[in-house]
Scaffold this motif. Structure first.
Motif, PDB file in Angstrom:
ATOM      1  N   THR A   1      -6.010  -0.965   7.260  1.00  0.00           N
ATOM      2  CA  THR A   1      -5.918  -0.749   5.816  1.00  0.00           C
ATOM      3  C   THR A   1      -5.614   0.710   5.529  1.00  0.00           C
ATOM      4  OG1 THR A   1      -8.267  -0.212   5.468  1.00  0.00           O
ATOM      5  CG2 THR A   1      -7.653  -2.545   5.451  1.00  0.00           C
ATOM      6  N   ASP A   2      -5.092   0.972   4.323  1.00  0.00           N
ATOM      7  CA  ASP A   2      -4.882   2.351   3.910  1.00  0.00           C
ATOM      8  C   ASP A   2      -5.663   2.625   2.636  1.00  0.00           C
ATOM      9  OD1 ASP A   2      -3.410   1.380   1.733  1.00  0.00           O
ATOM     10  OD2 ASP A   2      -1.474   1.760   2.668  1.00  0.00           O
ATOM     11  N   ASP A   3      -5.660   3.882   2.184  1.00  0.00           N
ATOM     12  CA  ASP A   3      -6.481   4.248   1.037  1.00  0.00           C
ATOM     13  C   ASP A   3      -5.833   3.893  -0.298  1.00  0.00           C
ATOM     14  OD1 ASP A   3      -4.498   6.152   1.097  1.00  0.00           O
ATOM     15  OD2 ASP A   3      -5.848   7.873   1.221  1.00  0.00           O
ATOM     16  N   ASP A   4      -4.662   3.236  -0.253  1.00  0.00           N
ATOM     17  CA  ASP A   4      -4.027   2.753  -1.478  1.00  0.00           C
ATOM     18  C   ASP A   4      -4.254   1.267  -1.693  1.00  0.00           C
ATOM     19  OD1 ASP A   4      -3.006   5.234  -2.151  1.00  0.00           O
ATOM     20  OD2 ASP A   4      -1.165   4.927  -0.995  1.00  0.00           O
ATOM     21  N   GLY A   5      -5.091   0.661  -0.850  1.00  0.00           N
ATOM     22  CA  GLY A   5      -5.380  -0.756  -0.991  1.00  0.00           C
ATOM     23  C   GLY A   5      -4.490  -1.664  -0.176  1.00  0.00           C
TER      24      GLY A   5
ATOM     25  N   ARG B   1      -6.791   5.884   6.658  1.00  0.00           N
ATOM     26  CA  ARG B   1      -6.541   4.588   7.280  1.00  0.00           C
ATOM     27  C   ARG B   1      -7.798   4.091   7.989  1.00  0.00           C
ATOM     28  NH1 ARG B   1      -1.077   3.386  10.677  1.00  0.00           N
ATOM     29  NH2 ARG B   1      -0.285   4.077   8.651  1.00  0.00           N
TER      30      ARG B   1
ATOM     31  N   GLY C   1       0.840  -1.184   0.000  1.00  0.00           N
ATOM     32  CA  GLY C   1       0.000   0.000   0.000  1.00  0.00           C
ATOM     33  C   GLY C   1       0.869   1.223   0.000  1.00  0.00           C
ATOM     34  N   SER C   2       0.506   2.182   0.828  1.00  0.00           N
ATOM     35  CA  SER C   2       1.224   3.452   0.860  1.00  0.00           C
ATOM     36  C   SER C   2       2.572   3.348   1.543  1.00  0.00           C
ATOM     37  CB  SER C   2       0.370   4.480   1.603  1.00  0.00           C
ATOM     38  OG  SER C   2       0.216   4.097   2.962  1.00  0.00           O
TER      39      SER C   2
END
Length: 374
Positions: free
Chosen positions: A69-73, A348, A38-39
């Motif tokens: 989780t993060d917003d980049d998957g 997140r 992810g990020s």
């Protein structure tokens, strides 16, 4: 460590209540799943496991699952302890979501408002008859926990009803009658967390759509988000965790199966930590409702100070709470504790599921505060 099986007993049925408080304990064996890319800001699997174990030290909780989780998957998962004697928790283990169910139901109400099928300032009497002060209580009051209606699950009669047959599916009207027997407070004034409010929102959904709340949630939330593990209730088996009562930092009694109707729209949903994290992102970001509805929902946040028995939130709004600037919901009762929170600044999400309740009903908040600082 003494095996869980040697510490289990049969829970006295007359001691059952829908909102058993929770306490916690050192997890049994632990393992962690590898993170997805992810990020790069997520904790490693080992870091997450260590943080969770430290937060739970001395608690007695037999097992659980935590997902970040993060917003980049990207995502990291830690699972630990036992779902039942001799059965380790896995990433696919399902737990009770308890009051997190309220956030699903409240979101369906907002979707119906977006569709002009109801208005949030409508009195509940426009949809349901027999509600005390129903001509003065709005749908917004129900979601904001400001209806003044008593909490059905706090009434002494509920324990006797459960004790007779916890596996029986009660009628929603039976539970509402417990609340209606208590003189209500004036609506729209003080915050008071009450499961009665969300039972009524579930009944409003049924009246407006022609479907029960579970069908509406499935069609409008579960299917679009592909939350394949989420459903109404479960019986403990290899796929599902059992709930345990805790005492003095140790695992005590394995609690009997309780029919989901005792919780209803206020707490009947179950599922995995991974699906809960997916839901937390949709809830916190408002992705399933209009921008206007999300803006209104965020404006509803208010102090919880009026109710010392409230779950631990910095503020509570329309079927959603706020903690340290994060948005989401918590749940506690009959052997399960949980939390899902979304950070609008970082994107997140933290999802926490535990299978033990005791003296501390806010243990997931302790775990969350430790995890979010990683």
């Amino acid at each position: 460590m003494t095996s869980m099986a040697s510490r289990l007993g049969r829970a006295p049925l007359l001691m059952l209540v829908l909102l058993l408080a929770a306490c916690s304990g050192a997890p049994a064996g632990s393992q962690a799943a590898s993170p997805r890319p992810g990020s790069g800001s997520l904790p490693t699997a080992e870091q997450l496991r260590s943080t969770v174990e430290s937060a739970l030290a001395g608690s007695g909780v037999p097992g659980g699952a935590v997902v970040v989780t993060d917003d980049d998957g990207g995502s990291t998962t830690a699972v630990f302890g036992e779902a039942a004697p001799g059965a380790p928790i896995a990433t696919g283990t399902r737990f009770a979501y308890r009051s997190i169910t309220k956030s699903f139901v409240g979101t369906v109400i907002l979707q119906l408002a977006d569709e002009k099928r109801l208005a949030l300032d409508d009195p509940v009497s426009e949809y349901l008859s027999g509600v005390p002060n129903g001509d003065r209580i709005t749908l917004a009051d129900l979601g904001d926990m400001r209806s003044g209606l008593a909490n059905y699950s706090a009434q002494p009669e509920l324990g006797a009803m459960l004790g007779r047959d916890p596996a029986r599916e009660p009628k929603t009207s039976e539970l509402l009658d417990l609340a209606y027997a208590v003189h209500p407070r004036p609506p729209g004034t003080k915050y008071e967390y009450s499961n009665t409010n969300t039972l009524l929102l579930g009944e409003v959904i049924r009246r407006v759509t022609g479907d029960d709340w579970t069908t509406a949630v499935e069609q409008r939330i579960i299917r679009p988000l592909r939350l394949s593990s989420v459903r109404d209730g479960f019986a403990p088996d290899a796929e599902n965790a059992s709930g345990f009562q805790l005492a003095g930092g140790k695992v005590g009694e394995q609690l009997p199966v309780v029919a989901p109707g005792w919780f209803g729209a206020a707490g009947g949903l179950t599922g995995t930590a991974g699906d809960l994290a997916t839901w937390g992102r949709a809830l916190g970001s408002g992705s399933l409702i209009s921008a206007d509805a999300q803006r209104w929902r965020l404006e509803q946040f208010g102090s919880t100070a009026d109710d010392p028995a409230s779950p631990l939130y910095d503020a509570y709004g329309f079927a959603m709470g706020r903690l340290s600037g994060w948005r989401g919901h918590t749940g506690t009762g009959l052997g399960f504790q949980c939390l899902v929170m979304y950070d609008p600044d970082s994107g997140r999400v933290v999802s926490i599921l535990l299978n033990g309740t005791g003296e501390n009903p806010d243990l997931p908040v302790t775990v969350f505060q430790a995890v979010r600082k990683r």
